[in-house]
Scaffold this motif. Sequence first.
Motif, PDB file in Angstrom:
ATOM      1  N   VAL A   1      64.938  14.502  59.752  1.00 47.35           N
ATOM      2  CA  VAL A   1      65.636  14.623  58.476  1.00 47.35           C
ATOM      3  C   VAL A   1      67.104  14.886  58.750  1.00 47.35           C
ATOM      4  N   PRO A   2      68.007  14.095  58.159  1.00 50.84           N
ATOM      5  CA  PRO A   2      69.428  14.321  58.401  1.00 50.84           C
ATOM      6  C   PRO A   2      69.871  15.633  57.777  1.00 50.84           C
ATOM      7  N   GLY A   3      70.943  16.210  58.322  1.00 53.88           N
ATOM      8  CA  GLY A   3      71.473  17.446  57.752  1.00 53.88           C
ATOM      9  C   GLY A   3      71.547  18.535  58.802  1.00 53.88           C
ATOM     10  N   ASN A   4      72.044  19.667  58.379  1.00 56.59           N
ATOM     11  CA  ASN A   4      72.246  20.795  59.271  1.00 56.59           C
ATOM     12  C   ASN A   4      70.989  21.648  59.300  1.00 56.59           C
ATOM     13  N   LEU A   5      70.203  21.578  60.369  1.00 52.13           N
ATOM     14  CA  LEU A   5      68.936  22.295  60.462  1.00 52.13           C
ATOM     15  C   LEU A   5      69.169  23.800  60.465  1.00 52.13           C
ATOM     16  N   THR A   6      70.263  24.244  61.099  1.00 55.31           N
ATOM     17  CA  THR A   6      70.572  25.674  61.114  1.00 55.31           C
ATOM     18  C   THR A   6      70.803  26.191  59.707  1.00 55.31           C
ATOM     19  N   THR A   7      71.530  25.417  58.903  1.00 51.80           N
ATOM     20  CA  THR A   7      71.784  25.800  57.511  1.00 51.80           C
ATOM     21  C   THR A   7      70.491  25.868  56.733  1.00 51.80           C
ATOM     22  N   LEU A   8      69.605  24.885  56.927  1.00 51.37           N
ATOM     23  CA  LEU A   8      68.324  24.863  56.221  1.00 51.37           C
ATOM     24  C   LEU A   8      67.485  26.091  56.593  1.00 51.37           C
ATOM     25  N   LYS A   9      67.435  26.421  57.877  1.00 49.11           N
ATOM     26  CA  LYS A   9      66.656  27.581  58.296  1.00 49.11           C
ATOM     27  C   LYS A   9      67.208  28.862  57.680  1.00 49.11           C
ATOM     28  N   ARG A  10      68.537  28.958  57.606  1.00 47.84           N
ATOM     29  CA  ARG A  10      69.142  30.143  57.008  1.00 47.84           C
ATOM     30  C   ARG A  10      68.806  30.236  55.525  1.00 47.84           C
ATOM     31  N   MET A  11      68.804  29.089  54.841  1.00 47.52           N
ATOM     32  CA  MET A  11      68.491  29.075  53.410  1.00 47.52           C
ATOM     33  C   MET A  11      67.030  29.425  53.169  1.00 47.52           C
ATOM     34  N   VAL A  12      66.138  28.931  54.028  1.00 48.26           N
ATOM     35  CA  VAL A  12      64.718  29.263  53.902  1.00 48.26           C
ATOM     36  C   VAL A  12      64.513  30.751  54.136  1.00 48.26           C
ATOM     37  N   ALA A  13      65.206  31.304  55.121  1.00 47.25           N
ATOM     38  CA  ALA A  13      65.071  32.727  55.419  1.00 47.25           C
ATOM     39  C   ALA A  13      65.571  33.591  54.271  1.00 47.25           C
ATOM     40  N   ASP A  14      66.489  33.057  53.458  1.00 47.65           N
ATOM     41  CA  ASP A  14      67.050  33.792  52.324  1.00 47.65           C
ATOM     42  C   ASP A  14      66.094  33.831  51.140  1.00 47.65           C
ATOM     43  N   THR A  15      65.016  33.055  51.210  1.00 47.89           N
ATOM     44  CA  THR A  15      64.054  33.019  50.117  1.00 47.89           C
ATOM     45  C   THR A  15      63.160  34.252  50.172  1.00 47.89           C
ATOM     46  N   PRO A  16      63.096  35.049  49.064  1.00 43.92           N
ATOM     47  CA  PRO A  16      62.277  36.267  49.090  1.00 43.92           C
ATOM     48  C   PRO A  16      60.797  35.955  49.296  1.00 43.92           C
ATOM     49  N   THR A  17      60.065  36.921  49.874  1.00 39.03           N
ATOM     50  CA  THR A  17      58.621  36.803  50.010  1.00 39.03           C
ATOM     51  C   THR A  17      57.991  36.775  48.619  1.00 39.03           C
ATOM     52  N   ARG A  18      56.959  35.985  48.428  1.00 41.96           N
ATOM     53  CA  ARG A  18      56.359  35.843  47.110  1.00 41.96           C
ATOM     54  C   ARG A  18      54.868  35.554  47.263  1.00 41.96           C
ATOM     55  N   PRO A  19      54.085  35.825  46.188  1.00 43.06           N
ATOM     56  CA  PRO A  19      52.678  35.440  46.194  1.00 43.06           C
ATOM     57  C   PRO A  19      52.553  33.917  46.204  1.00 43.06           C
ATOM     58  N   PRO A  20      51.367  33.397  46.492  1.00 46.44           N
ATOM     59  CA  PRO A  20      51.181  31.942  46.502  1.00 46.44           C
ATOM     60  C   PRO A  20      51.504  31.330  45.134  1.00 46.44           C
ATOM     61  N   LEU A  21      52.184  30.191  45.145  1.00 47.05           N
ATOM     62  CA  LEU A  21      52.510  29.495  43.911  1.00 47.05           C
ATOM     63  C   LEU A  21      51.233  28.971  43.275  1.00 47.05           C
ATOM     64  N   GLY A  22      51.097  29.129  41.962  1.00 47.90           N
ATOM     65  CA  GLY A  22      49.975  28.497  41.285  1.00 47.90           C
ATOM     66  C   GLY A  22      49.158  29.380  40.369  1.00 47.90           C
ATOM     67  N   ASP A  23      49.235  30.710  40.482  1.00 49.67           N
ATOM     68  CA  ASP A  23      48.458  31.564  39.590  1.00 49.67           C
ATOM     69  C   ASP A  23      48.940  31.434  38.146  1.00 49.67           C
ATOM     70  N   ILE A  24      50.247  31.283  37.947  1.00 49.98           N
ATOM     71  CA  ILE A  24      50.780  30.976  36.615  1.00 49.98           C
ATOM     72  C   ILE A  24      50.990  29.473  36.556  1.00 49.98           C
ATOM     73  N   ALA A  25      50.296  28.823  35.630  1.00 51.02           N
ATOM     74  CA  ALA A  25      50.336  27.365  35.563  1.00 51.02           C
ATOM     75  C   ALA A  25      51.628  26.849  34.946  1.00 51.02           C
ATOM     76  N   HIS A  26      52.087  27.507  33.868  1.00 51.16           N
ATOM     77  CA  HIS A  26      53.285  27.040  33.176  1.00 51.16           C
ATOM     78  C   HIS A  26      53.602  27.983  32.030  1.00 51.16           C
ATOM     79  N   ILE A  27      54.792  27.805  31.433  1.00 47.01           N
ATOM     80  CA  ILE A  27      55.116  28.498  30.193  1.00 47.01           C
ATOM     81  C   ILE A  27      54.242  27.914  29.088  1.00 47.01           C
TER      82      ILE A  27
END
Length: 337
Positions: free
Chosen positions: A6-32
Amino acid sequence: MTATPVPGNLTTLKRMVADTPTRPPLGDIAHIGHAQLFTPCPEDTVAFFTGFLGLTVNGRDGDHTYLRTWDDYEHHSIVVTRRDEPGIGRTALRASSSEALERRIQAVRDAGLAGEWVEDEPGVGPLWVTTDPDGHELALYHETTWYEAPAELAPGLKNQPQAKPGHGVGVRRLDHINYLAADVAESTGFVIDTLGARPTEQIRLDGGRIAARWQTFTQKSYDLVYTEDWTGSRGRLHHLAFATDTREDILRAADLALDTGVFIETGPHKHAIQQTFFLYVYEPGGNRIELCNPLTRLVLAPEWPLITWTETERKKGQAWGLQTIESFHTHGTPPVG
């Protein structure tokens, strides 16, 4: 078969992923599921939603009027309720299963917040009602009744719940809600940690404070937004948003607003954050309503990074360099001062 990097800055992507807070698995709330809007002039507000936006009335009960968009599968998309002042009432979030509902309720209780079961709305089963840390009322539920259109609203396609309206803008669905909050990080932390939302974008001021954050429960790029309330008040609304099929629908909506006297606050423009094409208007009760076309942007990557915008970047304005109108930062409901 060799994978292509994938083109792009892998270091930047890893830093952005690391900035994402820990969360429960997506899907328990289906939608508004739906939202409640307070207004001091319910007849005029309902006329705005039916005549200008093209929603359908699907029941009345005392001070409550239930309306639906044509592509919603449930009984109602919004509840218009008479109050002395405008603002946001209950936001209902549908869980993906009864087990998911119980998990999210327990997570809220573990966070130290209470709730109670109510059965006071048509078309949905019991709702477990609580509040976020800012005081916005949230209701979790799973049981629901699928809408069956009467003959005069029957669609031409069996995989569509209702015929498209032949008048007004014809908005497709309730898309997202933008709350005002005294502490954005606290309220969004609650939505992420207890309800399992995924943060996708945010604004961080130079001093480190989070001024706004966008969260999703789905593969849409956002469902709930929290923006800092400049007054320090709690429990207020910035806007309620409805999705259109196309950008051209928003341009047509601007013409219809001009023809019918609907107040246009700003737009049509394109947001830099989330890239949404938008028009902001006020309904007669004073609540801000957004018409948006975010359909070109989906969050498909399971490790989608949290994108952070700086204070300097936000000062550039909207996507095409247009400055944000001052009232966008100051108007909220109910009014303060």
